[in-house]
Design a protein around this motif. Structure first.
Motif, short mmCIF file in Angstrom:
data_model
loop_
_atom_site.label_atom_id
_atom_site.label_comp_id
_atom_site.label_asym_id
_atom_site.label_seq_id
_atom_site.Cartn_x
_atom_site.Cartn_y
_atom_site.Cartn_z
N VAL A 96 0.94 -1.20 -0.10
CA VAL A 96 0.08 0.09 0.12
C VAL A 96 0.85 1.28 -0.08
CG1 VAL A 96 -1.74 1.29 1.29
CG2 VAL A 96 -1.95 -1.28 1.10
N SER A 97 1.91 1.34 0.85
CA SER A 97 2.91 2.42 1.05
C SER A 97 3.54 2.52 -0.21
CB SER A 97 3.63 2.24 2.36
OG SER A 97 4.68 3.33 2.18
N ALA A 98 4.15 1.68 -0.88
CA ALA A 98 4.60 1.89 -2.33
C ALA A 98 3.73 2.15 -3.36
CB ALA A 98 5.48 0.48 -2.51
N ASN A 99 2.59 1.92 -3.26
CA ASN A 99 1.74 2.16 -4.69
C ASN A 99 1.13 3.41 -4.18
OD1 ASN A 99 0.92 -0.20 -6.67
ND2 ASN A 99 1.55 -1.05 -4.73
N VAL A 100 1.05 4.13 -2.89
CA VAL A 100 0.40 5.30 -2.72
C VAL A 100 1.48 6.52 -3.15
CG1 VAL A 100 0.03 7.03 -0.93
CG2 VAL A 100 -1.09 4.88 -0.79
N THR A 101 2.86 6.11 -2.91
CA THR A 101 3.82 7.35 -2.97
C THR A 101 4.43 7.29 -4.43
OG1 THR A 101 5.48 5.51 -2.34
CG2 THR A 101 4.27 7.30 -0.74
N GLN A 102 4.16 6.19 -5.18
CA GLN A 102 4.71 6.24 -6.69
C GLN A 102 3.77 5.38 -7.66
OE1 GLN A 102 8.37 4.34 -5.58
NE2 GLN A 102 7.81 2.28 -5.96
N GLY A 103 4.16 5.57 -8.85
CA GLY A 103 3.61 4.91 -10.06
C GLY A 103 1.96 5.17 -10.34
N LEU A 104 1.10 4.44 -10.78
CA LEU A 104 -0.04 4.48 -10.96
C LEU A 104 -0.90 5.19 -9.75
CD1 LEU A 104 -2.21 5.15 -13.41
CD2 LEU A 104 -2.66 2.62 -13.11
N PRO A 105 -1.48 6.01 -9.33
CA PRO A 105 -2.13 6.42 -8.17
C PRO A 105 -3.19 5.45 -7.79
CG PRO A 105 -1.89 8.57 -9.55
CD PRO A 105 -1.50 7.09 -10.39
N LEU A 106 -3.48 5.18 -6.82
CA LEU A 106 -4.55 4.26 -6.17
C LEU A 106 -5.89 5.08 -6.03
CD1 LEU A 106 -2.91 2.31 -3.14
CD2 LEU A 106 -3.20 1.63 -5.50
N THR A 107 -6.69 4.55 -6.47
CA THR A 107 -8.10 5.34 -6.37
C THR A 107 -8.66 5.38 -4.85
OG1 THR A 107 -9.43 3.20 -6.35
CG2 THR A 107 -8.84 4.29 -8.45
N LEU A 108 -9.59 5.96 -4.63
CA LEU A 108 -9.98 6.07 -3.23
C LEU A 108 -10.70 4.91 -2.79
CD1 LEU A 108 -11.11 7.95 -0.73
CD2 LEU A 108 -12.93 8.42 -1.96
N ALA A 109 -11.37 4.14 -3.43
CA ALA A 109 -11.96 2.80 -3.16
C ALA A 109 -10.50 2.04 -2.91
CB ALA A 109 -12.56 2.04 -4.19
N ASP A 110 -9.52 2.16 -3.47
CA ASP A 110 -8.36 0.99 -3.14
C ASP A 110 -7.68 1.53 -1.84
OD1 ASP A 110 -8.47 0.08 -5.80
OD2 ASP A 110 -7.10 1.36 -6.68
N ARG A 111 -7.69 2.98 -1.66
CA ARG A 111 -6.89 3.40 -0.48
C ARG A 111 -7.96 3.09 0.74
NH1 ARG A 111 -6.78 8.85 -1.37
NH2 ARG A 111 -7.59 8.59 -3.24
N THR A 112 -9.14 3.04 0.59
CA THR A 112 -10.26 2.95 1.76
C THR A 112 -10.22 1.45 2.21
OG1 THR A 112 -11.54 4.59 1.10
CG2 THR A 112 -12.66 2.92 2.50
N ALA A 113 -10.14 0.54 0.98
CA ALA A 113 -10.08 -0.91 1.15
C ALA A 113 -8.96 -1.41 2.03
CB ALA A 113 -10.36 -1.82 -0.14
N ALA A 114 -7.66 -0.61 1.53
CA ALA A 114 -6.37 -1.19 2.04
C ALA A 114 -6.38 -0.69 3.69
CB ALA A 114 -5.50 -0.24 1.38
N ALA A 115 -7.03 0.50 4.00
CA ALA A 115 -7.07 0.97 5.42
C ALA A 115 -7.65 0.09 6.31
CB ALA A 115 -7.48 2.47 5.32
N SER A 116 -8.77 -0.53 5.67
CA SER A 116 -9.68 -1.46 6.24
C SER A 116 -9.03 -2.67 6.68
CB SER A 116 -11.05 -1.71 5.66
OG SER A 116 -11.83 -2.87 6.27
N ARG A 117 -8.27 -3.11 5.53
CA ARG A 117 -7.27 -4.46 5.81
C ARG A 117 -6.41 -4.14 6.83
NH1 ARG A 117 -4.83 -8.16 1.12
NH2 ARG A 117 -3.40 -9.43 2.53
N ILE A 118 -5.66 -3.18 6.74
CA ILE A 118 -4.41 -2.89 7.63
C ILE A 118 -5.05 -2.70 8.96
CG2 ILE A 118 -2.75 -1.09 8.32
CD1 ILE A 118 -2.59 -0.18 5.45
N LEU A 119 -6.28 -2.11 9.13
CA LEU A 119 -6.82 -1.99 10.65
C LEU A 119 -7.17 -3.55 11.17
CD1 LEU A 119 -9.15 0.91 10.12
CD2 LEU A 119 -7.29 0.84 11.83
N SER A 120 -7.55 -4.33 10.37
CA SER A 120 -7.73 -5.75 10.99
C SER A 120 -6.39 -6.37 11.05
CB SER A 120 -8.49 -6.45 9.60
OG SER A 120 -9.86 -5.97 9.56
#
Length: 337
Positions: A96-120
């Motif tokens: 998640v960290s790598a894709n947020v800071t470089q390359g093709l940007p993550l969508t809001l849906a991608d980032r929200t789903a990622a945060a939910s998984r990290i919280l778990s």
């Protein structure tokens, strides 16, 4: 990664070239998968593709699915890889960290789903740290935490962006520190901090507050004590388990009812209290607050529901005042000794 820092990204070491068919094209963080147009654009680049990140135990791509597909589209036999070790959960956070800071940007849906998984998988991480990792606001992460896990302060600590572990409930550590000081007033600040799991500065503040006869828990922290579970709060606040035991510390065993009654009888016969206005006031207050369990239950049941929050707050304030009185009395006892 799950220890003190999330910064386990491989350094700028020379990549290892591996066959493209040995790497799994799992899309860890993109809800909609890879984008063919982006793969085509990368495949047309005349230069070599930057190395991708791969989780060594599973050979899954952490960062670089589009580059891997571009290499296959161009007919490349190998691709540059930098390996990452650790658990799959830690690998996902790094992805998640790598894709947020470089390359093709993550969508809001991608980032929200990622945060939910990290919280778990990493509930001990602070909202601020997860927000910076997933590219979201701290408020958004806090809302996701509450919605997906129903947890706000169930853990005792969280790991911050600076790698430091901090307590969620500041009142817990301060209470432990005050108990340690009462048990051994000569303890060093470092020893108090180690016992209570707080900083030396907080230990110093607790000691100074107790010397002044103040509550060791500042008002702004007392609300956090209300975040305990219902069963814990009921056990600690039940009339039969009221605070103010042998050490006068919250959570310590209360004085048996029969013994308290004997103490009150002795106090009422003391001339220094009976024949002074302030002494009689103290006796009246002690009488009014020395009730049995049934009487406390009747008092609680008599409170109208609409006034319950107000009465609860007032009772908390009164308890803090009694605690401050106990600190002052014990402080005078130590000085006179």
């Amino acid at each position: 990664m799950s220890g003190t820092s999330l910064d386990t990204r491989p350094r700028d070491t020379p990549p290892t070239f591996v066959p493209v068919d040995q790497v799994t094209e799992t899309s860890l963080v993109r809800v909609a998968g890879s984008r063919p147009d982006h793969v085509s654009a990368l495949a047309q680049c005349p230069d070599g593709l930057p190395p991708i990140l791969v989780h060594r135990p599973t050979m899954q791509v952490i960062d670089g699915v589009h580059r891997l597909r571009a290499a296959k589209l161009r007919g490349d036999a190998t691709i540059g890889v930098r390996f990452v070790d650790g658990s799959e959960e830690d690998a996902f956070v790094l992805a998640v960290s790598a894709n947020v800071t470089q390359g093709l940007p993550l969508t809001l849906a991608d980032r929200t789903a990622a945060a939910s998984r990290i919280l778990s998988s990493h509930p001990h991480l602070s909202d601020r740290l997860i927000a910076s990792t997933a590219g979201l606001s701290t408020k958004t992460v806090a809302a996701i935490r509450q919605r997906t896990t129903g947890e706000m302060t169930q853990l005792h600590t969280r790991l911050g962006r600076d790698g430091k572990v901090r307590p969620l409930d500041a009142s817990h550590g301060r209470t432990m520190a005050s108990q340690a000081i009462l048990n051994d007033p000569d303890l060093s600040l470092r020893a108090i901090a180690r016992i209570a799991g707080i900083s030396v500065g907080t230990a110093r503040d607790v000691r100074e507050r107790m010397r002044r006869g103040e509550d060791p828990i500042p008002p702004r922290y007392r609300l956090s004590a209300g975040h305990r579970t219902e069963s814990e709060a009921a056990e600690n606040n039940a009339p039969g388990n009221r605070t103010g035991g042998a050490n006068g510390t919250p959570g310590s065993p209360s004085t048996p009812r029969a013994e308290r009654d004997r103490f009150l009888v002795s106090l009422r016969t003391d001339p220094s209290l009976r024949f002074s206005e302030i002494g009689r006031a103290l006796l009246r207050l002690l009488d009014a607050n020395t009730l049995d369990a049934a009487q406390w239950d009747r008092l609680a049941a008599a409170v109208p529901q609409r006034w319950s929050p107000v009465v609860a707050d007032l009772a908390t304030d009164c308890a803090a005042d009694w605690w401050a009185l106990a600190c002052r009395v014990r402080d005078r006892l130590r000085v006179s000794a």
